[in-house]
Design a protein around this motif. Structure first.
Motif, PDB file in Angstrom:
ATOM      1  N   ALA A   8      44.116 -34.212  60.082  1.00  0.00           N
ATOM      2  CA  ALA A   8      44.612 -32.928  60.581  1.00  0.00           C
ATOM      3  C   ALA A   8      44.153 -32.635  62.001  1.00  0.00           C
ATOM      4  O   ALA A   8      44.702 -31.756  62.656  1.00  0.00           O
ATOM      5  CB  ALA A   8      44.180 -31.801  59.646  1.00  0.00           C
ATOM      6  N   ASN A  12      48.583 -31.045  62.583  1.00  0.00           N
ATOM      7  CA  ASN A  12      48.425 -29.867  61.741  1.00  0.00           C
ATOM      8  C   ASN A  12      49.822 -29.327  61.436  1.00  0.00           C
ATOM      9  O   ASN A  12      50.601 -29.061  62.352  1.00  0.00           O
ATOM     10  CB  ASN A  12      47.582 -28.814  62.465  1.00  0.00           C
ATOM     11  CG  ASN A  12      47.401 -27.575  61.640  1.00  0.00           C
ATOM     12  OD1 ASN A  12      48.315 -26.768  61.502  1.00  0.00           O
ATOM     13  ND2 ASN A  12      46.209 -27.417  61.081  1.00  0.00           N
ATOM     14  N   THR A  45      48.707 -28.797  55.370  1.00  0.00           N
ATOM     15  CA  THR A  45      47.399 -29.207  55.865  1.00  0.00           C
ATOM     16  C   THR A  45      46.337 -28.491  55.049  1.00  0.00           C
ATOM     17  O   THR A  45      46.397 -27.272  54.877  1.00  0.00           O
ATOM     18  CB  THR A  45      47.243 -28.845  57.353  1.00  0.00           C
ATOM     19  OG1 THR A  45      48.264 -29.538  58.092  1.00  0.00           O
ATOM     20  CG2 THR A  45      45.873 -29.244  57.883  1.00  0.00           C
ATOM     21  N   THR A  50      46.546 -33.711  56.762  1.00  0.00           N
ATOM     22  CA  THR A  50      47.915 -33.230  56.644  1.00  0.00           C
ATOM     23  C   THR A  50      48.661 -34.214  55.768  1.00  0.00           C
ATOM     24  O   THR A  50      48.567 -35.426  55.968  1.00  0.00           O
ATOM     25  CB  THR A  50      48.581 -33.133  58.028  1.00  0.00           C
ATOM     26  OG1 THR A  50      47.870 -32.160  58.791  1.00  0.00           O
ATOM     27  CG2 THR A  50      50.042 -32.723  57.928  1.00  0.00           C
TER      28      THR A  50
END
Length: 73
Positions: A8, A12, A45, A50
């Motif tokens: 992430a 994101n 996320t 993610t």
């Protein structure tokens, strides 16, 4: 369904989809349903990663769509 995980730190879901360059998505559960052409994925996320969940046949398409192969470091 296939689930692909990315750090992430560089991808994101919220930041990517709300940047103003993506228009076909809706909030869903803890992330978003994202639509492109005749394809759809669920992207979210949490806990430092993610996830992109989609049909296995669409995984390569969404990797290209989100440009996950590029190193943005």
């Amino acid at each position: 369904m296939q689930k692909t995980i990315f750090p992430a730190e560089y991808f994101n879901a919220r930041d990517t989809l709300l940047c103003g360059q993506v228009f076909r998505f809706v909030p869903h559960e803890k992330g978003f349903l994202c639509y492109s052409t005749d394809k759809a994925c669920y992207v979210y996320t949490e806990n430092g990663v993610t996830a992109v969940e989609c049909e296995e046949s669409d995984a390569e398409y969404f990797n290209y769509y989100f440009d996950t192969a590029r190193d943005y470091c």
